[in-house]
Design a protein around this motif. Structure first.
Motif, PDB file in Angstrom:
ATOM      1  N   MET A  36     -12.832  -4.554  78.021  1.00 18.95           N
ATOM      2  CA  MET A  36     -13.487  -5.179  76.847  1.00 18.95           C
ATOM      3  C   MET A  36     -12.999  -6.598  76.860  1.00 18.95           C
ATOM      4  O   MET A  36     -14.042  -7.431  76.705  1.00 18.95           O
ATOM      5  N   LEU A  37     -11.773  -6.975  77.291  1.00 21.25           N
ATOM      6  CA  LEU A  37     -11.332  -8.150  77.187  1.00 21.25           C
ATOM      7  C   LEU A  37     -12.286  -9.147  78.433  1.00 21.25           C
ATOM      8  O   LEU A  37     -12.541 -10.303  78.228  1.00 21.25           O
ATOM      9  N   GLY A  38     -12.215  -8.343  79.303  1.00 25.64           N
ATOM     10  CA  GLY A  38     -12.942  -9.101  80.619  1.00 25.64           C
ATOM     11  C   GLY A  38     -14.414  -9.291  80.259  1.00 25.64           C
ATOM     12  O   GLY A  38     -14.808 -10.490  80.839  1.00 25.64           O
ATOM     13  N   VAL A  39     -15.168  -8.620  79.532  1.00 29.49           N
ATOM     14  CA  VAL A  39     -16.379  -8.672  79.437  1.00 29.49           C
ATOM     15  C   VAL A  39     -16.617  -9.804  78.307  1.00 29.49           C
ATOM     16  O   VAL A  39     -17.452 -10.654  78.413  1.00 29.49           O
ATOM     17  N   VAL A  40     -15.836  -9.956  77.478  1.00 24.52           N
ATOM     18  CA  VAL A  40     -15.741 -10.919  76.285  1.00 24.52           C
ATOM     19  C   VAL A  40     -15.451 -12.460  77.112  1.00 24.52           C
ATOM     20  O   VAL A  40     -16.145 -13.209  76.850  1.00 24.52           O
ATOM     21  N   LEU A  48     -20.223 -20.536  77.056  1.00 23.51           N
ATOM     22  CA  LEU A  48     -19.843 -21.875  76.723  1.00 23.51           C
ATOM     23  C   LEU A  48     -19.443 -22.792  77.575  1.00 23.51           C
ATOM     24  O   LEU A  48     -19.722 -24.103  77.866  1.00 23.51           O
ATOM     25  N   PHE A  49     -19.336 -22.282  78.997  1.00 27.54           N
ATOM     26  CA  PHE A  49     -19.129 -23.281  80.139  1.00 27.54           C
ATOM     27  C   PHE A  49     -20.028 -23.173  81.494  1.00 27.54           C
ATOM     28  O   PHE A  49     -19.720 -23.669  82.416  1.00 27.54           O
ATOM     29  N   ASN A  50     -20.879 -21.952  81.185  1.00 30.31           N
ATOM     30  CA  ASN A  50     -22.121 -21.916  82.237  1.00 30.31           C
ATOM     31  C   ASN A  50     -21.378 -21.469  83.445  1.00 30.31           C
ATOM     32  O   ASN A  50     -21.756 -21.670  84.470  1.00 30.31           O
ATOM     33  N   ALA A  51     -20.169 -20.649  83.378  1.00 33.20           N
ATOM     34  CA  ALA A  51     -19.290 -20.215  84.328  1.00 33.20           C
ATOM     35  C   ALA A  51     -18.896 -18.715  84.038  1.00 33.20           C
ATOM     36  O   ALA A  51     -17.868 -18.772  83.795  1.00 33.20           O
ATOM     37  N   PRO A  52     -19.754 -17.726  84.549  1.00 33.98           N
ATOM     38  CA  PRO A  52     -19.390 -16.385  84.355  1.00 33.98           C
ATOM     39  C   PRO A  52     -18.221 -16.093  85.212  1.00 33.98           C
ATOM     40  O   PRO A  52     -17.943 -16.720  86.381  1.00 33.98           O
ATOM     41  N   ILE A  53     -17.314 -15.005  84.829  1.00 35.52           N
ATOM     42  CA  ILE A  53     -16.197 -14.531  85.952  1.00 35.52           C
ATOM     43  C   ILE A  53     -16.923 -13.767  86.947  1.00 35.52           C
ATOM     44  O   ILE A  53     -17.761 -12.676  86.549  1.00 35.52           O
ATOM     45  N   VAL A  60     -16.390  -3.557  85.763  1.00 34.60           N
ATOM     46  CA  VAL A  60     -16.554  -2.649  84.828  1.00 34.60           C
ATOM     47  C   VAL A  60     -17.351  -1.375  85.177  1.00 34.60           C
ATOM     48  O   VAL A  60     -17.122  -0.263  84.748  1.00 34.60           O
ATOM     49  N   THR A  61     -18.256  -1.586  86.083  1.00 35.06           N
ATOM     50  CA  THR A  61     -19.125  -0.544  86.928  1.00 35.06           C
ATOM     51  C   THR A  61     -18.032   0.637  87.467  1.00 35.06           C
ATOM     52  O   THR A  61     -18.017   1.844  87.200  1.00 35.06           O
ATOM     53  N   LEU A  62     -17.027   0.226  88.186  1.00 32.25           N
ATOM     54  CA  LEU A  62     -16.080   0.991  89.024  1.00 32.25           C
ATOM     55  C   LEU A  62     -15.016   1.410  87.774  1.00 32.25           C
ATOM     56  O   LEU A  62     -14.677   2.581  87.851  1.00 32.25           O
ATOM     57  N   SER A  63     -14.801   0.543  86.787  1.00 33.24           N
ATOM     58  CA  SER A  63     -13.955   1.218  85.711  1.00 33.24           C
ATOM     59  C   SER A  63     -14.479   2.267  84.940  1.00 33.24           C
ATOM     60  O   SER A  63     -13.659   3.126  84.518  1.00 33.24           O
ATOM     61  N   ILE A  64     -15.917   2.345  84.733  1.00 33.10           N
ATOM     62  CA  ILE A  64     -16.098   3.308  83.775  1.00 33.10           C
ATOM     63  C   ILE A  64     -15.894   4.726  84.373  1.00 33.10           C
ATOM     64  O   ILE A  64     -15.665   5.672  83.775  1.00 33.10           O
ATOM     65  N   VAL A  65     -16.289   4.704  85.786  1.00 29.74           N
ATOM     66  CA  VAL A  65     -15.989   6.258  86.410  1.00 29.74           C
ATOM     67  C   VAL A  65     -14.462   6.460  86.164  1.00 29.74           C
ATOM     68  O   VAL A  65     -14.091   7.523  86.087  1.00 29.74           O
ATOM     69  N   SER A  66     -13.580   5.461  86.715  1.00 30.23           N
ATOM     70  CA  SER A  66     -11.873   5.605  86.664  1.00 30.23           C
ATOM     71  C   SER A  66     -11.655   6.148  85.343  1.00 30.23           C
ATOM     72  O   SER A  66     -10.891   7.101  85.060  1.00 30.23           O
ATOM     73  N   VAL A  67     -12.009   5.467  84.203  1.00 31.45           N
ATOM     74  CA  VAL A  67     -11.663   5.930  82.891  1.00 31.45           C
ATOM     75  C   VAL A  67     -11.876   7.311  82.639  1.00 31.45           C
ATOM     76  O   VAL A  67     -11.359   8.238  82.104  1.00 31.45           O
ATOM     77  N   LEU A  68     -13.217   7.416  82.899  1.00 34.66           N
ATOM     78  CA  LEU A  68     -13.954   8.959  82.644  1.00 34.66           C
ATOM     79  C   LEU A  68     -13.183  10.092  83.316  1.00 34.66           C
ATOM     80  O   LEU A  68     -12.587  10.870  82.435  1.00 34.66           O
ATOM     81  N   TYR A  69     -12.708   9.963  84.515  1.00 32.92           N
ATOM     82  CA  TYR A  69     -11.815  10.810  85.299  1.00 32.92           C
ATOM     83  C   TYR A  69     -10.342  10.903  84.727  1.00 32.92           C
ATOM     84  O   TYR A  69      -9.650  11.975  84.569  1.00 32.92           O
ATOM     85  N   LEU A  70      -9.747   9.695  84.175  1.00 27.49           N
ATOM     86  CA  LEU A  70      -8.647   9.649  83.912  1.00 27.49           C
ATOM     87  C   LEU A  70      -8.405  10.303  82.434  1.00 27.49           C
ATOM     88  O   LEU A  70      -7.426  10.801  81.741  1.00 27.49           O
ATOM     89  N   GLN A  71      -9.665  10.322  81.662  1.00 25.91           N
ATOM     90  CA  GLN A  71      -9.603  11.097  80.000  1.00 25.91           C
ATOM     91  C   GLN A  71     -10.007  12.375  80.127  1.00 25.91           C
ATOM     92  O   GLN A  71     -10.077  12.918  79.108  1.00 25.91           O
TER      93      GLN A  71
END
Length: 182
Positions: A36-40, A48-53, A60-71
């Motif tokens: 969530m912090l990363g997306v914000v 604000l700076f026209n420079a996305p991370i 986030v895409t990789l994390s969703i799969v990881s979070v699913l299996y961890l929970q």
């Protein structure tokens, strides 16, 4: 006496598994917060700076799969897995052996599914590690694929162990409901 001491060992092992499962769930919860912090930060940087991370979408895409299996194991352990609890609970009250047998079949099927997923995830994880497989866009953002596959393996392992504990508990309940409820 012998059955009681076996149940004590079973309960201690179940408690240790519960600690592992709760830790896995806590790690996933922190991971969601960091996503969530990363997306914000990405959205703020973009507007604000026209420079996305770079790589936020991939992470986030990789994390969703990881979070699913961890929970997943915690979801099962806490009774939040999708199934017809009302029907099984009523069946256990009216016809305990039949209800516990149905729950045993559900748990066995879940264990077999976890074993099937693990049997596919482990070799893929090793292959991804040994061959340096990455996900993402080359020269923009890449991340090794093996950690995600290893997390799938670990998450299914914890969930499979939880299903195994449910199988033992259901078998004990079928054979001797008094011991299971003590």
């Amino acid at each position: 006496m012998q059955i009681t001491s076996r149940m004590d060992i079973f309960n201690k092992c179940n408690g240790a598994l519960g600690t592992l499962i709760t830790s896995s769930n806590a790690l996933a919860s922190v991971w969601v917060f960091l996503m969530m912090l990363g997306v914000v930060a990405d959205v703020l940087g973009r507007f604000l700076f026209n420079a996305p991370i770079v790589g936020t979408t991939e992470m986030v895409t990789l994390s969703i799969v990881s979070v699913l299996y961890l929970q997943l194991a915690y979801t099962l352990r806490s009774g939040s897995m999708t199934r017809s609890d009302a029907a099984i609970s009523r069946l256990i009250k009216r016809h305990p052996r039949t209800g516990y047998t149905l729950d045993l079949v559900f748990s066995f099927a879940g264990l077999m599914l976890m074993i099937a997923i693990m049997s596919m995830a482990w070799p893929k994880s090793i292959d991804a590690y040994e061959n340096g497989f990455y996900v993402g866009v080359v020269d923009v953002f890449t991340f090794p694929d093996w950690p995600r596959l290893a997390i799938v393996f670990v998450g299914c392992g914890l969930t499979g162990l939880q299903f195994l504990f449910f199988i033992v508990k259901n078998l004990v309940s079928i054979l001797d409901p008094k011991v299971a409820n003590s």
